[in-house]
Design a protein around this motif. Sequence first.
Motif, PDB file in Angstrom:
ATOM      1  N   VAL A  34      89.856  38.931  83.277  1.00 43.58           N
ATOM      2  CA  VAL A  34      88.929  38.798  84.407  1.00 43.58           C
ATOM      3  C   VAL A  34      89.555  39.365  85.675  1.00 43.58           C
ATOM      4  N   ARG A  35      90.835  39.087  85.881  1.00 42.39           N
ATOM      5  CA  ARG A  35      91.521  39.619  87.059  1.00 42.39           C
ATOM      6  C   ARG A  35      91.508  41.151  87.050  1.00 42.39           C
ATOM      7  N   SER A  36      91.678  41.750  85.858  1.00 40.48           N
ATOM      8  CA  SER A  36      91.644  43.212  85.770  1.00 40.48           C
ATOM      9  C   SER A  36      90.243  43.746  86.015  1.00 40.48           C
ATOM     10  N   VAL A  37      89.245  43.079  85.470  1.00 42.11           N
ATOM     11  CA  VAL A  37      87.860  43.494  85.704  1.00 42.11           C
ATOM     12  C   VAL A  37      87.529  43.437  87.191  1.00 42.11           C
ATOM     13  N   GLU A  38      87.979  42.387  87.865  1.00 39.99           N
ATOM     14  CA  GLU A  38      87.654  42.207  89.281  1.00 39.99           C
ATOM     15  C   GLU A  38      88.222  43.319  90.154  1.00 39.99           C
ATOM     16  N   VAL A  39      89.340  43.912  89.730  1.00 40.05           N
ATOM     17  CA  VAL A  39      89.914  45.020  90.502  1.00 40.05           C
ATOM     18  C   VAL A  39      88.885  46.134  90.659  1.00 40.05           C
ATOM     19  N   PHE A  40      88.237  46.488  89.566  1.00 39.87           N
ATOM     20  CA  PHE A  40      87.304  47.616  89.573  1.00 39.87           C
ATOM     21  C   PHE A  40      85.893  47.188  89.968  1.00 39.87           C
ATOM     22  N   HIS A  41      85.523  45.966  89.606  1.00 40.88           N
ATOM     23  CA  HIS A  41      84.210  45.445  89.983  1.00 40.88           C
ATOM     24  C   HIS A  41      84.086  45.352  91.500  1.00 40.88           C
ATOM     25  N   GLY A  42      85.202  45.150  92.158  1.00 41.94           N
ATOM     26  CA  GLY A  42      85.180  45.022  93.612  1.00 41.94           C
ATOM     27  C   GLY A  42      85.385  46.320  94.355  1.00 41.94           C
ATOM     28  N   SER A  43      85.339  47.445  93.656  1.00 41.39           N
ATOM     29  CA  SER A  43      85.573  48.736  94.310  1.00 41.39           C
ATOM     30  C   SER A  43      84.273  49.511  94.507  1.00 41.39           C
ATOM     31  N   ALA A  44      84.093  50.044  95.691  1.00 48.74           N
ATOM     32  CA  ALA A  44      82.918  50.862  95.979  1.00 48.74           C
ATOM     33  C   ALA A  44      82.996  52.225  95.304  1.00 48.74           C
ATOM     34  N   TYR A  45      84.158  52.552  94.737  1.00 48.04           N
ATOM     35  CA  TYR A  45      84.359  53.870  94.138  1.00 48.04           C
ATOM     36  C   TYR A  45      84.086  53.878  92.622  1.00 48.04           C
ATOM     37  N   VAL A  46      83.807  52.714  92.063  1.00 46.48           N
ATOM     38  CA  VAL A  46      83.583  52.606  90.623  1.00 46.48           C
ATOM     39  C   VAL A  46      82.119  52.254  90.372  1.00 46.48           C
ATOM     40  N   ASP A  47      81.449  53.065  89.561  1.00 44.30           N
ATOM     41  CA  ASP A  47      80.013  52.903  89.342  1.00 44.30           C
ATOM     42  C   ASP A  47      79.673  51.976  88.186  1.00 44.30           C
ATOM     43  N   PHE A  48      80.537  51.888  87.192  1.00 43.15           N
ATOM     44  CA  PHE A  48      80.265  50.987  86.064  1.00 43.15           C
ATOM     45  C   PHE A  48      81.572  50.641  85.371  1.00 43.15           C
ATOM     46  N   ILE A  49      81.540  49.555  84.607  1.00 40.04           N
ATOM     47  CA  ILE A  49      82.713  49.076  83.884  1.00 40.04           C
ATOM     48  C   ILE A  49      82.355  48.857  82.425  1.00 40.04           C
ATOM     49  N   VAL A  50      83.230  49.317  81.551  1.00 42.25           N
ATOM     50  CA  VAL A  50      83.107  49.053  80.119  1.00 42.25           C
ATOM     51  C   VAL A  50      84.357  48.310  79.682  1.00 42.25           C
ATOM     52  N   LEU A  51      84.168  47.169  79.057  1.00 39.72           N
ATOM     53  CA  LEU A  51      85.273  46.355  78.569  1.00 39.72           C
ATOM     54  C   LEU A  51      85.329  46.459  77.046  1.00 39.72           C
ATOM     55  N   VAL A  52      86.475  46.875  76.531  1.00 39.06           N
ATOM     56  CA  VAL A  52      86.668  46.974  75.081  1.00 39.06           C
ATOM     57  C   VAL A  52      87.365  45.702  74.609  1.00 39.06           C
ATOM     58  N   VAL A  53      86.709  44.969  73.709  1.00 36.34           N
ATOM     59  CA  VAL A  53      87.189  43.664  73.275  1.00 36.34           C
ATOM     60  C   VAL A  53      87.156  43.589  71.748  1.00 36.34           C
ATOM     61  N   HIS A  54      88.076  42.827  71.175  1.00 34.60           N
ATOM     62  CA  HIS A  54      88.021  42.567  69.733  1.00 34.60           C
ATOM     63  C   HIS A  54      86.654  41.973  69.392  1.00 34.60           C
ATOM     64  N   LYS A  55      86.086  42.399  68.288  1.00 31.35           N
ATOM     65  CA  LYS A  55      84.720  42.006  67.940  1.00 31.35           C
ATOM     66  C   LYS A  55      84.529  40.488  67.877  1.00 31.35           C
ATOM     67  N   ASP A  56      85.572  39.758  67.525  1.00 31.98           N
ATOM     68  CA  ASP A  56      85.449  38.305  67.423  1.00 31.98           C
ATOM     69  C   ASP A  56      85.448  37.609  68.777  1.00 31.98           C
TER      70      ASP A  56
END
Length: 234
Positions: A34-56
């Motif tokens: 979540v902390r890593s996601v928030e870095v980019f989620h809070g940036s005006a320079y990033v238009d979208f985020i894709v998170l790659v997670v283990h299927k489970d």
Amino acid sequence: MKTGALIVAGGLGLRMHSSLPKQFMPLSGKEIFVRSVEVFHGSAYVDFIVLVVHKDWIGQARKILEKRGIDSVSMVSGGETRQESVHNGLLFCERIKPEIVMIHDAARPFFSKEQIPEILRLITPGTGVVVTEKATDTVYLVEDEVVVDVPNRSNLRRAETPQTFPFCEILQAHRKAAAEGIHCSTDDAQLFIGFGGRVVTVDSIAPNPKITTPLDFQMAELLINSEYDFNRRD
């Protein structure tokens, strides 16, 4: 230019010796990914985020982000290796057609969003950018446990993330690697260079360690509870 952040959280973190994948462990009360996601989620320079997670763990990741008020992150199932996980994420990004993609390890939650515009300015066709740290220790090149060379450490950098590339070029580099039977590369810049690309480095403006072992986690707890300004520029 449309920029995407591809955050890789597909591993199970076996070296952490925890029942939870390391990226799901709470660091000072908040999950590492979540902390890593928030870095980019809070940036005006990033238009979208894709998170790659283990299927489970996709369902759990979605619940955690929604609880944190983050509902705009797309999720993709990871692969057997980091390289395959990144490739899966890039294939998803292809639908959105970004010009630039920033590939980041979820286990590096301290990267400063203040450095994002600096990185994006350096991206040109054929050129990628990697965040690095200068080598402060002497490094040995060894063969069969025998030192065969001592490289000049002023020319050495520790690779970190994000690693940022023109999107179409890094996707093509991944496709080329897969076609050649390469599936276990741990570094996207390596694949990009193998495709004929050029990579430049920028030193991180703040500590940017990867949390891999229990000791790493303990050090991260100390760092996050310190008074360090992660947006500082020394």
